[in-house]
Motif scaffolding. Structure first.
Motif, PDB file in Angstrom:
ATOM      1  N   LEU A 366       0.837  -1.201   0.000  1.00 27.17           N
ATOM      2  CA  LEU A 366       0.000   0.000   0.000  1.00 27.17           C
ATOM      3  C   LEU A 366       0.871   1.249   0.000  1.00 27.17           C
ATOM      4  CD1 LEU A 366      -2.714   1.490   0.312  1.00 27.17           C
ATOM      5  CD2 LEU A 366      -2.497   1.186   2.794  1.00 27.17           C
ATOM      6  N   ALA A 367       1.887   1.273   0.863  1.00 27.26           N
ATOM      7  CA  ALA A 367       2.786   2.425   0.926  1.00 27.26           C
ATOM      8  C   ALA A 367       3.519   2.620  -0.396  1.00 27.26           C
ATOM      9  CB  ALA A 367       3.789   2.243   2.068  1.00 27.26           C
ATOM     10  N   SER A 368       3.955   1.528  -1.000  1.00 22.96           N
ATOM     11  CA  SER A 368       4.714   1.603  -2.248  1.00 22.96           C
ATOM     12  C   SER A 368       3.861   2.141  -3.386  1.00 22.96           C
ATOM     13  CB  SER A 368       5.257   0.215  -2.604  1.00 22.96           C
ATOM     14  OG  SER A 368       6.117  -0.268  -1.592  1.00 22.96           O
ATOM     15  N   VAL A 369       2.669   1.598  -3.528  1.00 26.28           N
ATOM     16  CA  VAL A 369       1.787   2.035  -4.615  1.00 26.28           C
ATOM     17  C   VAL A 369       1.350   3.483  -4.399  1.00 26.28           C
ATOM     18  CG1 VAL A 369      -0.452   1.655  -5.709  1.00 26.28           C
ATOM     19  CG2 VAL A 369       1.009  -0.303  -5.140  1.00 26.28           C
ATOM     20  N   TRP A 370       0.958   3.813  -3.176  1.00 26.74           N
ATOM     21  CA  TRP A 370       0.547   5.186  -2.842  1.00 26.74           C
ATOM     22  C   TRP A 370       1.663   6.165  -3.178  1.00 26.74           C
ATOM     23  CZ3 TRP A 370      -3.438   6.498   1.285  1.00 26.74           C
ATOM     24  CH2 TRP A 370      -3.488   7.858   1.548  1.00 26.74           C
ATOM     25  N   SER A 371       2.860   5.868  -2.719  1.00 22.79           N
ATOM     26  CA  SER A 371       3.979   6.784  -2.931  1.00 22.79           C
ATOM     27  C   SER A 371       4.312   6.930  -4.411  1.00 22.79           C
ATOM     28  CB  SER A 371       5.209   6.303  -2.161  1.00 22.79           C
ATOM     29  OG  SER A 371       6.290   7.196  -2.332  1.00 22.79           O
ATOM     30  N   ALA A 372       4.339   5.826  -5.139  1.00 21.95           N
ATOM     31  CA  ALA A 372       4.677   5.884  -6.566  1.00 21.95           C
ATOM     32  C   ALA A 372       3.650   6.690  -7.349  1.00 21.95           C
ATOM     33  CB  ALA A 372       4.788   4.467  -7.130  1.00 21.95           C
ATOM     34  N   ILE A 373       2.372   6.434  -7.109  1.00 19.64           N
ATOM     35  CA  ILE A 373       1.314   7.130  -7.851  1.00 19.64           C
ATOM     36  C   ILE A 373       1.292   8.619  -7.509  1.00 19.64           C
ATOM     37  CG2 ILE A 373      -1.195   7.360  -8.107  1.00 19.64           C
ATOM     38  CD1 ILE A 373      -1.385   4.317  -7.847  1.00 19.64           C
ATOM     39  N   PHE A 374       1.335   8.940  -6.225  1.00 28.04           N
ATOM     40  CA  PHE A 374       1.288  10.348  -5.824  1.00 28.04           C
ATOM     41  C   PHE A 374       2.524  11.104  -6.286  1.00 28.04           C
ATOM     42  CE2 PHE A 374      -2.431   9.479  -3.405  1.00 28.04           C
ATOM     43  CZ  PHE A 374      -3.008  10.708  -3.121  1.00 28.04           C
ATOM     44  N   THR A 375       3.675  10.447  -6.262  1.00 31.09           N
ATOM     45  CA  THR A 375       4.889  11.097  -6.752  1.00 31.09           C
ATOM     46  C   THR A 375       4.749  11.452  -8.218  1.00 31.09           C
ATOM     47  OG1 THR A 375       6.303   9.956  -5.152  1.00 31.09           O
ATOM     48  CG2 THR A 375       7.367  10.782  -7.150  1.00 31.09           C
ATOM     49  N   PHE A 376       4.258  10.526  -9.003  1.00 26.75           N
ATOM     50  CA  PHE A 376       4.080  10.770 -10.435  1.00 26.75           C
ATOM     51  C   PHE A 376       3.082  11.898 -10.667  1.00 26.75           C
ATOM     52  CE2 PHE A 376       5.776   8.584 -14.089  1.00 26.75           C
ATOM     53  CZ  PHE A 376       5.012   9.047 -15.155  1.00 26.75           C
ATOM     54  N   LEU A 377       1.966  11.883  -9.913  1.00 29.89           N
ATOM     55  CA  LEU A 377       0.957  12.934 -10.059  1.00 29.89           C
ATOM     56  C   LEU A 377       1.503  14.300  -9.641  1.00 29.89           C
ATOM     57  CD1 LEU A 377      -2.236  11.119  -8.704  1.00 29.89           C
ATOM     58  CD2 LEU A 377      -1.756  11.747 -11.077  1.00 29.89           C
ATOM     59  N   ILE A 378       2.265  14.322  -8.538  1.00 34.70           N
ATOM     60  CA  ILE A 378       2.850  15.577  -8.066  1.00 34.70           C
ATOM     61  C   ILE A 378       3.775  16.172  -9.113  1.00 34.70           C
ATOM     62  CG2 ILE A 378       4.514  16.532  -6.405  1.00 34.70           C
ATOM     63  CD1 ILE A 378       3.257  14.594  -4.321  1.00 34.70           C
ATOM     64  N   LEU A 379       4.613  15.347  -9.712  1.00 34.20           N
ATOM     65  CA  LEU A 379       5.539  15.831 -10.735  1.00 34.20           C
ATOM     66  C   LEU A 379       4.801  16.320 -11.977  1.00 34.20           C
ATOM     67  CD1 LEU A 379       8.345  13.146 -10.375  1.00 34.20           C
ATOM     68  CD2 LEU A 379       8.490  15.564  -9.734  1.00 34.20           C
ATOM     69  N   MET A 380       3.719  15.647 -12.340  1.00 38.27           N
ATOM     70  CA  MET A 380       2.920  16.087 -13.490  1.00 38.27           C
ATOM     71  C   MET A 380       2.293  17.453 -13.220  1.00 38.27           C
ATOM     72  SD  MET A 380       1.002  12.558 -14.688  1.00 38.27           S
ATOM     73  CE  MET A 380       0.016  13.437 -15.903  1.00 38.27           C
ATOM     74  N   ILE A 381       1.766  17.640 -12.007  1.00 34.92           N
ATOM     75  CA  ILE A 381       1.148  18.915 -11.645  1.00 34.92           C
ATOM     76  C   ILE A 381       2.184  20.034 -11.654  1.00 34.92           C
ATOM     77  CG2 ILE A 381       0.055  20.186  -9.749  1.00 34.92           C
ATOM     78  CD1 ILE A 381      -1.281  17.465  -8.974  1.00 34.92           C
ATOM     79  N   ILE A 382       3.340  19.765 -11.068  1.00 35.11           N
ATOM     80  CA  ILE A 382       4.402  20.779 -11.034  1.00 35.11           C
ATOM     81  C   ILE A 382       4.843  21.141 -12.447  1.00 35.11           C
ATOM     82  CG2 ILE A 382       6.790  21.232 -10.315  1.00 35.11           C
ATOM     83  CD1 ILE A 382       6.238  19.418  -7.899  1.00 35.11           C
TER      84      ILE A 382
END
Length: 410
Positions: A366-382
């Motif tokens: 759960l931690a791995s998937v959450w972190s990977a997805i949110f990281t990708f989304l954060i970078l896309m938004i930035i």
């Protein structure tokens, strides 16, 4: 406010020492990463670690501690109002999460050091490729939307994973799995370096940084008991034994693989062992710690070569910290023994049950998937706001292009 009858002075002194040790790990990481990168980007990679010491401390003071340890909201996050700006917190306000007799400010400071180093770990994955403003934006969003929720879920008594029985003594899930998968996702998002330079430019920097990390890790793991007792002692020793076995195992593998021992490999192995023992350090025997160290190097060594074929994780953050945190968290379910921690779980070897392995595996995934997805989304938004990736020209001399500073010139 919560007050206790007395402050336990020895415990407070011990925890302040551990807080200082964990703080020292971030400069240690700066030197470790600084030696691993090219001489044209050493200022940038070190700046990214040191700026975390300032900016994340501010975030932690304003709202991070509240999101992590504030009154529970759905088992996932803390109420941002609980400790906002540490309002209404006094010197004698006590931390009530254990019986250690420490002020809440001691717990605040200790956990702040964890928050500072966790996103700094990620920077090794996208070395040479990310501009400074996008990095600060990433730092902010990642702490608030990835790190703080998992601190609350795992380490807050009312967190959903904590109540389910998931354990993480010092950060295999909360720190290393989340940072490791963020490293994987960010390296995938920003692409390969131009030019792609894998040679370490300063081995003494690497050795200094690894030594500081190893030294600071005693505070990282032993301090996570939040008081001085037999578990504190065993966590200290398991930390060292795992690191030692991992370092020597990595060296032996490297001799068999390439024909010669390498000091960078020895030091990388020690870090892999330290990352892997982190979630288990206060739950397992000394003998189990030795096995965990060996397993850490066997798995992480080959993961380094597999990952390098597919993504440019510049400093092997995912293969060492991420994979180490994942396997260490799962191995808690194998090796945990109530003889070594009567408040902890009973692992497979002691109980004959796979239940704790299942809980640990579910949580770390759960931690791995959450972190990977949110990281990708954060970078896309930035990236919609400002380009995340540096131009080819900037990557050729990143320190001068961003900061007009050279590590080896006045």
């Amino acid at each position: 406010m919560q007050y206790l009858s007395a402050i336990d002075t020895p415990n407070v002194a011990f925890m302040l020492l551990c807080t200082s040790l964990v703080m020292l790990m971030t400069p240690g990481l700066a030197f470790f990463y600084g030696g691993l990168v090219s001489r044209k980007s050493v200022v940038t990679i070190m700046f990214q670690s040191f700026v975390s010491m300032g900016w994340v401390a501010i975030l932690w003071f304003v709202v991070g501690y509240s999101l992590s340890f504030g009154s529970d909201i759905g088992g996932i996050i803390g109420n941002p109002k609980t400790y906002f700006l540490l309002n209404h917190i006094e010197p004698n306000t006590m931390y009530t999460g254990n019986k250690g007799g420490i002020p809440l400010l001691v717990h605040f400071g200790y956990q702040m050091m964890f928050a500072i180093i966790t996103p700094a770990l990620i920077t090794g994955a996208f070395a040479n490729r990310v501009n400074f403003l996008p990095y600060l934006m990433f730092l902010t969003l990642w702490i608030l939307f990835v790190y703080c929720p998992f601190v609350h879920m795992v380490w807050s008594p009312n967190g959903i994973l904590a109540k389910w029985g998931v354990v993480d003594f010092a950060g295999g899930i909360v720190v290393h799995a989340t940072a490791g998968l963020a490293a994987f996702a960010s390296a995938l998002y920003v692409g390969k370096r131009i030019p792609n330079e894998d040679k370490s430019h300063n081995i003494p920097y690497i050795a200094l940084g690894a030594g500081l990390l190893w030294f600071g890790w005693y505070g990282f793991n032993a301090g996570s008991e939040l008081q001085v007792n037999a578990i504190t002692v065993s966590a200290f020793i398991t930390t060292d034994i795992a690191a030692a076995f991992a370092a020597i195992t990595w060296m032996i593998i490297e001799i068999l693989h390439v024909g010669k021992p390498k000091i960078v490999g020895l030091l990388t192995g020690s870090v892999a062992g330290l990352a892997t023992i982190t979630p288990a350090s206060g739950f397992v025997s000394i003998q189990s710690a030795a096995l965990i160290g060996i397993i850490a190097s066997l798995v992480c060594y080959f993961c380094v070569f597999i990952v390098r074929k597919y993504i440019d994780d510049a400093l092997d953050v995912f293969a060492v910290h991420g994979v180490g945190g994942i396997i260490g968290s799962i191995l808690v379910g194998v090796f945990a023994a109530t003889l070594w921690n009567h408040t902890g779980p009973s692992g497979l070897i002691e109980s004959g049950s796979f239940l704790q392995i299942g809980k640990q595996f579910t949580a770390v995934m759960l931690a791995s998937v959450w972190s990977a997805i949110f990281t990708f989304l954060i970078l896309m938004i930035i990236n919609f706001i400002t380009p995340v990736r540096l131009s080819k020209e900037s990557q050729n001399d990143i320190d001068m292009m961003i900061f007009s500073e050279d590590a080896y010139k006045n």
